[in-house]
Every structure is written in structure tokens, then in C-alpha cells.
Scaffold this motif. Structure first.
Motif, PDB file in Angstrom:
ATOM      1  N   GLU A 118       0.860  -1.183   0.000  1.00  0.00           N
ATOM      2  CA  GLU A 118       0.000   0.000   0.000  1.00  0.00           C
ATOM      3  C   GLU A 118       0.896   1.232   0.000  1.00  0.00           C
ATOM      4  O   GLU A 118       1.752   1.368   0.882  1.00  0.00           O
ATOM      5  CB  GLU A 118      -0.910   0.004   1.227  1.00  0.00           C
ATOM      6  N   SER A 144      -5.794   0.940  10.833  1.00  0.00           N
ATOM      7  CA  SER A 144      -5.910   0.476   9.450  1.00  0.00           C
ATOM      8  C   SER A 144      -5.074  -0.775   9.215  1.00  0.00           C
ATOM      9  O   SER A 144      -5.494  -1.690   8.500  1.00  0.00           O
ATOM     10  CB  SER A 144      -5.482   1.590   8.492  1.00  0.00           C
ATOM     11  N   THR A 148      -6.438  -4.434   7.992  1.00  0.00           N
ATOM     12  CA  THR A 148      -5.907  -5.128   6.820  1.00  0.00           C
ATOM     13  C   THR A 148      -5.510  -6.554   7.165  1.00  0.00           C
ATOM     14  O   THR A 148      -5.788  -7.495   6.415  1.00  0.00           O
ATOM     15  CB  THR A 148      -4.703  -4.363   6.250  1.00  0.00           C
ATOM     16  N   GLU A 151      -8.588  -8.653   7.549  1.00  0.00           N
ATOM     17  CA  GLU A 151      -9.217  -8.939   6.257  1.00  0.00           C
ATOM     18  C   GLU A 151      -8.469 -10.035   5.510  1.00  0.00           C
ATOM     19  O   GLU A 151      -9.086 -10.936   4.916  1.00  0.00           O
ATOM     20  CB  GLU A 151      -9.265  -7.668   5.413  1.00  0.00           C
TER      21      GLU A 151
END
Length: 227
Positions: A118, A144, A148, A151
Motif C-alpha cells: 500500500e 488500518s 488489513t 481482512e
């Protein structure tokens, strides 16, 4: 008497020849001498502002270069990447293009199971002179990162180990002391993130040296016997 005189004349001639060999026909050596040197290095600094009051830390306090940050106290980790260029006896400027990103990888032993990145920042420094540096500042959102990771584990399962790193890739192009300078350097700040902590591991940076030499002739000193 003529014989004695002749002997002294011969000795004088031989002595003169020896002196001529030692002081007139001295040996000459070729040596390499450094006329210009330069170095390139990279580094990371990291810090965070305390957002929640605690017994150990005060709210709004900034803590710097800690091995561990507590996720219950901070929201973001501020990371500063620095490329520095120095030179001695050399002139020249360089252009530095740096891309900084956060990298996620799933590994099992030596095998990389998956990987993605990212982007965090892309910056360029034009005409960087000796003694100057390029600084890139980025922020890593701890929440964040945790989202991630969750997920990925939901989609792929928990096979292997998840590795996280802040990576900076600097491409350097220019001319120093008449020599072309063209290189790409990668620096890495590995971290581990859990719901409780953000831990900085061993940082990997760059320290490169370069230089220009010339050949010079140096007269050898006579030996002790010759002196």
C-alpha cells in the motif's frame, strides 16, 4: 706512491658511482592516491503522539524511537525516512526519487505465500548537493493495519506468518567528481502489530562509499645501508 695514489683514485671513482646510484638514480614507485570521496546513507526515525491519558504517559506527549508503542495510547506512528549524501573533495549534484510504502507478506519458512503493498508517499529531490538530504515523512495508521491483517486472515486463513514492513526505495541519479552515480537502494523498517502493541524490529538501512583515485609517482627513500 703512484700505486697508492691509483688505489685512492679508484676508490674515489667507485664511491662517486655509488653516490650517483643512490641519489641520482633513485627508484620511483607508482602509488594510488584518493582525490575525492563520497558516501550515501539512509536512516529511519519514528515517533507517536499519546492520544489517551495513562499512568506511564501524558496525553499529547510525543514519544520517539521506542521499540514498542501501545495501541491503546496512540493512533498513528509517524515515520521519517532520510537519504543523505556527503562528499569530500568532490562536487556534483544528484536527483533522488523515493517511493515509500507499507508491505504485507505471508511467509512460511523461506517461502513467500503472498505479498502486496500500500503506497504511503512518493517524493523527489532535485539538485541534492553534498551535505544535504532528502526527507520523507509518512504516517502509519495502526487501526488500518490491524483491519488489513484481519481482512487477509478472513480471506486466506491464518496459514504462515504475516510480516509487515515500511519500505523506502530511493533511485539516485547524478554525477559526482566527474563520475556517473546511478543506483537504487532499498531500506526496510520491519514491524509487528497486535491489538495491544506496535513493535519496531531491526531496521535495515544503506551505507555506501565511493571515491576517485589517481596514480602518482613517489621517489623511494634510500635504505639505512645506503644512507
Amino acid at each position: 706512491l703512484p700505486l697508492v695514489v691509483l688505489v685512492f683514485v679508484v676508490l674515489a671513482a667507485l664511491s662517486g658511482f655509488w653516490v650517483q646510484q643512490v641519489y641520482v638514480q633513485q627508484d620511483v614507485e607508482q602509488q594510488q592516491r584518493t582525490v575525492a570521496q563520497w558516501s550515501e546513507s539512509t536512516s529511519y526515525d519514528h515517533s507517536a503522539v499519546i492520544t489517551n491519558e495513562s499512568i506511564a504517559f501524558n496525553r499529547s506527549e510525543r514519544v520517539e524511537n521506542r521499540p514498542v508503542y501501545y495501541t491503546s495510547l496512540v493512533d498513528d506512528i509517524d515515520v521519517t525516512y532520510r537519504y543523505e549524501y556527503t562528499a569530500t573533495g568532490a562536487n556534483g549534484t544528484v536527483r533522488v526519487d523515493t517511493d515509500t510504502f507499507i508491505q504485507y507478506r505471508g511467509v512460511e519458512g523461506e517461502t513467500v505465500l503472498w505479498s502486496f503493498t500500500e503506497p504511503l508517499a512518493s517524493e523527489t529531490a532535485e539538485g541534492l548537493e553534498p551535505g544535504e538530504n532528502q526527507t520523507v515523512e509518512v504516517g502509519v495508521d495502526v487501526g488500518s493495519v490491524l483491519e488489513t491483517i484481519a481482512e487477509v486472515e478472513t480471506q486466506l486463513g491464518a496459514a504462515g506468518t504475516t510480516e509487515i514492513s515500511v519500505v523506502s526505495v530511493s533511485t539516485v541519479d547524478g554525477e559526482v567528481a566527474g563520475e556517473s552515480l546511478n543506483a537504487t537502494y532499498e531500506s526496510t523498517m520491519p514491524v509487528t502489530v497486535t491489538p495491544e502493541t506496535f513493535r519496531v524490529l531491526e531496521i535495515q538501512t544503506v551505507d555506501e562509499q565511493g571515491g576517485v583515485t589517481e596514480t602518482v609517482e613517489v621517489v623511494s627513500e634510500p635504505s639505512l645501508t645506503e644512507r
